[in-house]
Write a protein that holds these residues in place. Structure first.
Motif, short mmCIF file in Angstrom:
data_model
loop_
_atom_site.label_atom_id
_atom_site.label_comp_id
_atom_site.label_asym_id
_atom_site.label_seq_id
_atom_site.Cartn_x
_atom_site.Cartn_y
_atom_site.Cartn_z
N ARG A 126 0.84 -1.19 0.00
CA ARG A 126 0.00 0.00 0.00
C ARG A 126 0.88 1.26 0.00
O ARG A 126 1.78 1.40 0.84
CB ARG A 126 -0.89 0.01 1.24
N SER A 127 0.65 2.15 -0.97
CA SER A 127 1.39 3.43 -1.05
C SER A 127 2.89 3.20 -0.88
O SER A 127 3.53 3.76 0.02
CB SER A 127 0.89 4.40 0.02
N TYR A 128 3.46 2.42 -1.78
CA TYR A 128 4.82 1.92 -1.58
C TYR A 128 5.85 3.03 -1.42
O TYR A 128 6.54 3.11 -0.38
CB TYR A 128 5.21 1.01 -2.74
N TYR A 129 6.02 3.88 -2.42
CA TYR A 129 7.05 4.92 -2.33
C TYR A 129 6.87 5.79 -1.09
O TYR A 129 7.83 6.15 -0.41
CB TYR A 129 7.02 5.80 -3.58
N ALA A 130 5.62 6.14 -0.80
CA ALA A 130 5.35 7.03 0.33
C ALA A 130 5.59 6.36 1.67
O ALA A 130 5.77 7.04 2.69
CB ALA A 130 3.91 7.54 0.26
N SER A 131 5.61 5.02 1.70
CA SER A 131 5.73 4.28 2.96
C SER A 131 7.16 3.93 3.34
O SER A 131 7.41 3.47 4.46
CB SER A 131 4.92 2.99 2.88
N ILE A 132 8.10 4.10 2.43
CA ILE A 132 9.47 3.65 2.69
C ILE A 132 10.11 4.41 3.85
O ILE A 132 10.11 5.65 3.89
CB ILE A 132 10.32 3.79 1.41
N ASP A 133 10.63 3.66 4.80
CA ASP A 133 11.28 4.22 5.98
C ASP A 133 12.73 4.58 5.65
O ASP A 133 13.49 3.73 5.19
CB ASP A 133 11.23 3.19 7.13
N HIS A 134 13.10 5.82 5.90
CA HIS A 134 14.43 6.30 5.52
C HIS A 134 15.55 5.54 6.24
O HIS A 134 16.56 5.18 5.62
CB HIS A 134 14.56 7.79 5.80
N TYR A 179 14.76 -1.85 -1.27
CA TYR A 179 14.00 -1.86 -0.02
C TYR A 179 13.32 -3.20 0.23
O TYR A 179 13.19 -3.63 1.38
CB TYR A 179 12.96 -0.73 -0.04
N LEU A 180 12.87 -3.85 -0.84
CA LEU A 180 12.20 -5.15 -0.67
C LEU A 180 13.16 -6.33 -0.87
O LEU A 180 12.72 -7.47 -1.00
CB LEU A 180 11.02 -5.27 -1.64
N ALA A 181 14.47 -6.06 -0.86
CA ALA A 181 15.45 -7.15 -0.97
C ALA A 181 15.28 -8.19 0.13
O ALA A 181 15.46 -9.39 -0.13
CB ALA A 181 16.87 -6.58 -0.98
N PRO A 182 14.94 -7.81 1.39
CA PRO A 182 14.70 -8.84 2.41
C PRO A 182 13.55 -9.78 2.05
O PRO A 182 13.59 -10.97 2.39
CB PRO A 182 14.37 -8.01 3.66
N LEU A 183 12.54 -9.26 1.35
CA LEU A 183 11.45 -10.12 0.89
C LEU A 183 11.96 -11.08 -0.18
O LEU A 183 11.63 -12.28 -0.16
CB LEU A 183 10.30 -9.28 0.33
N ASP A 184 12.77 -10.58 -1.10
CA ASP A 184 13.36 -11.45 -2.13
C ASP A 184 14.16 -12.58 -1.49
O ASP A 184 14.08 -13.74 -1.91
CB ASP A 184 14.27 -10.64 -3.05
N GLU A 185 14.95 -12.22 -0.49
CA GLU A 185 15.80 -13.21 0.18
C GLU A 185 14.95 -14.27 0.88
O GLU A 185 15.24 -15.48 0.80
CB GLU A 185 16.69 -12.51 1.19
N ALA A 186 13.87 -13.84 1.54
CA ALA A 186 13.00 -14.79 2.24
C ALA A 186 12.30 -15.72 1.27
O ALA A 186 12.15 -16.92 1.52
CB ALA A 186 11.97 -14.02 3.07
N MET A 187 11.90 -15.19 0.11
CA MET A 187 11.22 -16.01 -0.89
C MET A 187 12.19 -17.00 -1.54
O MET A 187 11.83 -18.13 -1.87
CB MET A 187 10.56 -15.13 -1.96
N ASN A 224 4.23 -11.56 5.65
CA ASN A 224 3.72 -10.61 6.64
C ASN A 224 4.79 -10.23 7.67
O ASN A 224 4.88 -9.06 8.08
CB ASN A 224 2.50 -11.20 7.35
N GLN A 225 5.61 -11.20 8.07
CA GLN A 225 6.67 -10.91 9.04
C GLN A 225 7.71 -9.96 8.44
O GLN A 225 8.14 -9.00 9.10
CB GLN A 225 7.34 -12.21 9.46
N VAL A 226 8.11 -10.22 7.19
CA VAL A 226 9.12 -9.37 6.53
C VAL A 226 8.60 -7.95 6.36
O VAL A 226 9.30 -6.97 6.66
CB VAL A 226 9.53 -9.96 5.17
N LEU A 227 7.37 -7.81 5.89
CA LEU A 227 6.81 -6.48 5.66
C LEU A 227 6.62 -5.72 6.97
O LEU A 227 6.76 -4.49 7.00
CB LEU A 227 5.48 -6.59 4.91
N SER A 228 6.35 -6.44 8.04
CA SER A 228 6.23 -5.79 9.35
C SER A 228 7.56 -5.19 9.78
O SER A 228 7.61 -4.06 10.29
CB SER A 228 5.74 -6.81 10.39
N VAL A 229 8.64 -5.92 9.56
CA VAL A 229 9.97 -5.42 9.88
C VAL A 229 10.31 -4.19 9.04
O VAL A 229 10.93 -3.24 9.51
CB VAL A 229 11.04 -6.52 9.69
N LEU A 230 9.86 -4.20 7.78
CA LEU A 230 10.13 -3.08 6.87
C LEU A 230 9.16 -1.92 7.07
O LEU A 230 9.30 -0.88 6.41
CB LEU A 230 10.05 -3.57 5.42
N LYS A 231 8.18 -2.10 7.93
CA LYS A 231 7.20 -1.05 8.26
C LYS A 231 6.36 -0.63 7.07
O LYS A 231 6.07 0.57 6.87
CB LYS A 231 7.91 0.17 8.88
#
Length: 357
Positions: free
Chosen positions: A143-151, A206-214, A246-253
């Motif tokens: 949801r709102s990917y670019y706007a949600s990225i944590d610096h 930013y989503l590299a941790p998701l790639d790694e988990a998959m 869900n766990q990975v995205l939670s860590v990435l906020k």
């Protein structure tokens, strides 16, 4: 995830970005990108003075003193975009050119929007080839990917692979930016700039941790920016991977977009990157056809003649089939209707074989 890139280390990375070769490549890109900008745009003065600007820009980059100017924000009915000053846009493009090469070895091969990975059509082809009856799928995005990225999170991810402190300073300044709209300035402490040449690469990182988990899951996985598909041979394996996502995205906020998420059997089909996928069927999605119909109707309302409308319809049809000739299916009814003055109404059942119609 793959081992860190050996491409550049230490201060060599900023020197590569500030090199004559890269700056000239970025300058030519800027000239092409802003060829139709207003006569009042700063790009024309920048182009005129470029020979004198370039050596000074090189010095500011390698010394670490380069600072980005505030961005201008432009708003449309359904969107908004941030526009950088011409010099800043050039620097960000130079960074993008070099960092794409530097980070390519550490970004997943399943991330298709990275340069030379085949783009959206390669992602769709790969997914369609896995659409086998009996399998289970999770298709979703953020949801709102670019706007949600944590610096802070993005900075820490970049810091794993970039040791050049001047480049890291520039990355932080690119994120932690000031935006001007209607004469008012605001400081952005979250999200990255939409419409910036560097942002797709940062979005991939930013989503590299998701790639790694998959990758560790051993299941089929494909991602294009923040849209991804996971296909599993059984329901319990899919449930397990949904929990991991869900766990990975939670860590990435960041949060999954509930309205764009499908979890279930592949036989029911789902939309992905403008297409509707189902075992044995690949066609335009309902949303894609709706936008096409609206564009045709708008051209008629604007008084466009049949040649102009026909050119648009053929261009759209070429896009739809491009790179997917052996996969995509679309009835002649859609193409014929593109030339009909009441096309917006005729698309209520716009595809003979589309499951939604």
């Amino acid at each position: 995830m793959k081992p860190a890139s050996p491409f550049e280390n230490g201060g060599n990375l900023i020197r590569r970005i500030a090199s004559d070769e890269i700056l000239e490549e970025a300058f030519q890109w800027l000239c092409r990108q802003r060829i139709e900008y207003s006569p009042n745009s700063d790009v024309w003065d920048f182009r005129l003075k470029w020979p004198g600007i370039k050596p000074d820009l090189h010095n500011r980059l390698v010394s670490g003193s380069y600072m980005f100017s505030p961005l201008s924000e432009y708003r449309m009915p359904d969107d908004r975009i941030e526009v950088w000053q011409s010099e800043d846009a050039l620097v960000l493009k130079a960074m993008s050119i070099v960092l794409n090469i530097h980070l390519a070895p550490v970004l997943s091969d399943r991330c298709f929007h990275i340069k030379d990975r085949g783009g959206s059509k390669a992602a769709v082809r790969n997914v369609q080839e896995q659409m086998i009856p009996g399998k289970f799928v999770m298709k979703s995005d953020v949801r709102s990917y670019y706007a949600s990225i944590d610096h802070a999170i993005l900075y820490s991810l970049a810091e794993r692979y970039i040791s050049d402190r001047h480049v890291m300073q520039l990355l932080w300044r690119y994120m932690d930016r000031t935006v001007c709209y209607g004469g008012e300035y605001r400081h952005e402490t979250r999200g990255i700039s939409y419409g910036c040449s560097l942002s797709p690469l940062m979005g991939a990182l930013y989503l590299a941790p998701l790639d790694e988990a998959m990758e560790k899951s051993g299941l089929f996985y494909a991602r294009f920016m923040d849209d991804w598909v996971v296909i599993a041979p059984s329901r319990w394996k899919l449930r397990k991977v949904v929990s991991v996502v869900n766990q990975v995205l939670s860590v990435l906020k960041v949060e999954i977009h509930p309205d764009k998420t499908y979890i279930g059997r592949v036989e029911k089909g789902f939309s992905f990157l403008g297409y509707f996928l189902k075992p044995g069927l690949l066609t335009a999605s309902t949303e894609t056809l709706k936008k096409h119909a609206e564009r045709i109707a708008r051209l008629y309302e604007q008084g466009a003649d049949e040649i102009r409308i026909g050119q648009y319809a053929l261009y759209w049809y070429s896009w739809l089939k491009g790179g997917l000739q052996k996969h995509v299916s679309i009835s002649a009814h859609v193409l014929r209707s593109s030339f009909h003055p009441h096309y917006k109404q005729t698309t209520q059942c716009c595809h003979d074989s589309h499951p939604v119609c």
